[in-house]
Enzyme design. Structure first.
Site, PDB file in Angstrom:
ATOM      1  N   HIS A  43     -30.942 -19.817 -51.098  1.00 22.50           N
ATOM      2  CA  HIS A  43     -29.745 -19.969 -50.257  1.00 22.50           C
ATOM      3  C   HIS A  43     -28.492 -19.363 -50.898  1.00 22.50           C
ATOM      4  O   HIS A  43     -27.472 -19.175 -50.225  1.00 22.50           O
ATOM      5  CB  HIS A  43     -29.521 -21.446 -49.954  1.00 22.50           C
ATOM      6  CG  HIS A  43     -28.877 -21.710 -48.630  1.00 22.50           C
ATOM      7  ND1 HIS A  43     -28.080 -20.774 -47.983  1.00 22.50           N
ATOM      8  CD2 HIS A  43     -28.894 -22.806 -47.821  1.00 22.50           C
ATOM      9  CE1 HIS A  43     -27.644 -21.299 -46.836  1.00 22.50           C
ATOM     10  NE2 HIS A  43     -28.131 -22.514 -46.722  1.00 22.50           N
ATOM     11  N   ASP A  77     -42.343 -11.938 -32.620  1.00 25.44           N
ATOM     12  CA  ASP A  77     -43.723 -11.615 -32.275  1.00 25.44           C
ATOM     13  C   ASP A  77     -44.249 -10.661 -33.348  1.00 25.44           C
ATOM     14  O   ASP A  77     -43.755  -9.543 -33.480  1.00 25.44           O
ATOM     15  CB  ASP A  77     -43.763 -10.967 -30.892  1.00 25.44           C
ATOM     16  CG  ASP A  77     -45.164 -10.633 -30.420  1.00 25.44           C
ATOM     17  OD1 ASP A  77     -46.095 -10.600 -31.252  1.00 25.44           O
ATOM     18  OD2 ASP A  77     -45.334 -10.372 -29.212  1.00 25.44           O
TER      19      ASP A  77
END
Length: 445
Positions: free
Chosen positions: A172, A387
């Protein structure tokens, strides 16, 4: 229920294709990045169906599905050299320390795992998120400052009976949620082979305003990077809110306050906040706090590029008492949120940035989440467009990093305009929330 079994682990390095960005070998860290050194990484992942035979044949003519994902990940890293690097530390003679990213191609960790007795339904059907989901993510327990010796990204692909879960753990201090999903979107785009070049390439240059010298010296020695936070036992549950219900909450909140300023998300979060405080049975005179993570990209003038890669987030909070929160109604709570967020102007962002350089301080779990509620993530991220070449995701889930009683993770829903809220609470509070008729009236089962 069988535990997740590791099949293999390897290191994936950039493919070094002609699309590789070699312009940056060293990337400095900004206050937005540095403040997160003592907390955990981002952990988000996607539940995907197994490819249909025709899709699998197209994907795997020359390699297995796992090898295909490794190869496409390697090519994606050509566009994201910081993610294949490591954090580096420089200790100065005045007892200060500075951190940067060494884009040294050390690589990312890739784990192939299996949970051979689990189905997609075993993940989606239970009322609460099964604890095994946290095992779908690699590098659990590693904090951001440990990126000096650990990969900045680790991926785990877990095979289920009828699906796959792709879990990603990302340091992070290197990236925020916007950058995380930019990477995930890029990887899926390359995996399904639709574009020769990325449709949204990352902008790798870190932003420093005029007058700010870098690297930024910090007083963070090893002892200051330790967080003594002890996590209490919690459970996660995902609540789904349809587009129609979200619109209804927005209309109600604005009507109550005679305004049109309140957004859909503000109204929904006000509904969640009031409901959780009610279910916690908080005394009326106790403080109730709601912490927002607020994106800074579009608040600066001029704004940062859309593809800015790194952290560009700071926090803001709304504070009231539990009694006032309940009494003021949905609209009152939502309007408080609206006013606080409206204050996050270019000047406010600059004040945070410049003050942090003068007085560096770390976000720690013990201070950030030991309050009422705190949000992360956004319904604007392109989650269901990921996808990989054999179908859209069935669901998104988060790992165990940075979880505590009161953590609220926001995702887009599968249906356009809907929102999913993943709520992490003490078990008794979460049960009470599920039994609360006022809260559940807005939830789509």
């Amino acid at each position: 229920m069988e535990e997740v079994r590791v099949v293999s682990t390897c290191t994936i390095r950039p493919a070094r294709s002609e699309d590789r960005d070699d312009s940056t070998q060293r990337m400095e860290l900004t206050p937005w990045d540095l403040q997160l050194l003592a907390v955990g990484p981002i952990q988000k992942g996607l539940l995907l169906p197994k490819p249909q035979p025709q899709n699998e044949k197209e994907l795997t003519e020359d390699m297995s599905l796992i090898d295909h994902l490794k190869a496409s990940l390697s090519r994606t890293l050509d566009y994201f050299p910081p993610l294949a690097g490591r954090l580096a530390v420089t200790k100065h003679t005045d007892n200060t320390t500075s951190f940067f990213i060494d884009c040294n191609d050390a690589g990312v960790q890739f784990t192939h795992a299996a949970a051979n007795d689990l189905t997609v339904s075993d993940i989606l059907k239970p009322l609460y998120v099964p604890g095994i989901v946290h095992s779908f993510f690699p590098m659990n327990g590693v904090l951001n400052h440990e990126g000096v010796t650990n990969p900045l990204v680790a991926v785990q692909v877990t095979e289920l009976i009828d699906g796959f879960f792709i879990g990603c753990t990302m340091n992070h201090s290197v990236a925020d949620g916007t950058s995380f999903w930019l990477f995930f979107n890029s990887w899926s785009e390359i995996s399904r082979g639709l574009n020769r070049h990325l449709s949204k390439p990352p902008v790798l240059e870190r932003w420093f305003p005029d007058g700010i010298n870098f690297p930024i010296p910090t007083p963070f020695c090893d002892e200051k990077l330790v967080d003594t936070f002890v996590r209490t036992p919690t459970q996660d549950r995902v609540f789904h809110f349809s587009k129609q219900i979200v619109g209804k909450l927005k209309a109600q909140a604005n009507a109550e306050m005679g305004t049109d300023r309140i957004s859909s998300l503000q109204a929904l979060l006000a509904h969640v906040w009031r409901s959780v405080i009610r279910c916690r049975n908080v005394a009326g005179d106790r403080e109730a706090i709601f912490i927002f993570l607020i994106g800074a990209r579009q608040r600066l003038f001029p704004p940062l590029p859309e593809g800015y890669f790194g952290n560009a987030v700071h926090s803001g909070l709304v504070a009231t008492t539990a009694g006032e929160l309940i009494e003021q109604g949905l609209g009152g709570a939502a309007l408080q949120m609206n006013k606080m967020i409206a204050l996050q102007t270019h000047e406010e962002v600059m004040n945070f940035y410049e003050n942090w350089v003068k007085n560096p301080r770390l976000v720690k779990m013990g201070t950030m989440l030991n309050t009422s509620l705190a949000t992360s993530s956004s319904p604007r991220y392109n989650v269901y467009g990921n996808d990989f070449g054999w179908g859209k995701p069935l669901a998104v889930r988060s790992g165990g990093a940075n979880k505590s009683d009161g953590k609220i993770t926001i995702f887009p829903g599968v249906e356009e305009g809907s929102i999913d809220i993943e709520v992490c609470l003490l078990s008794e509070t979460l049960r009470a929330l599920g039994d609360d008729s006022e809260f559940m009236e807005a939830v789509t089962i």
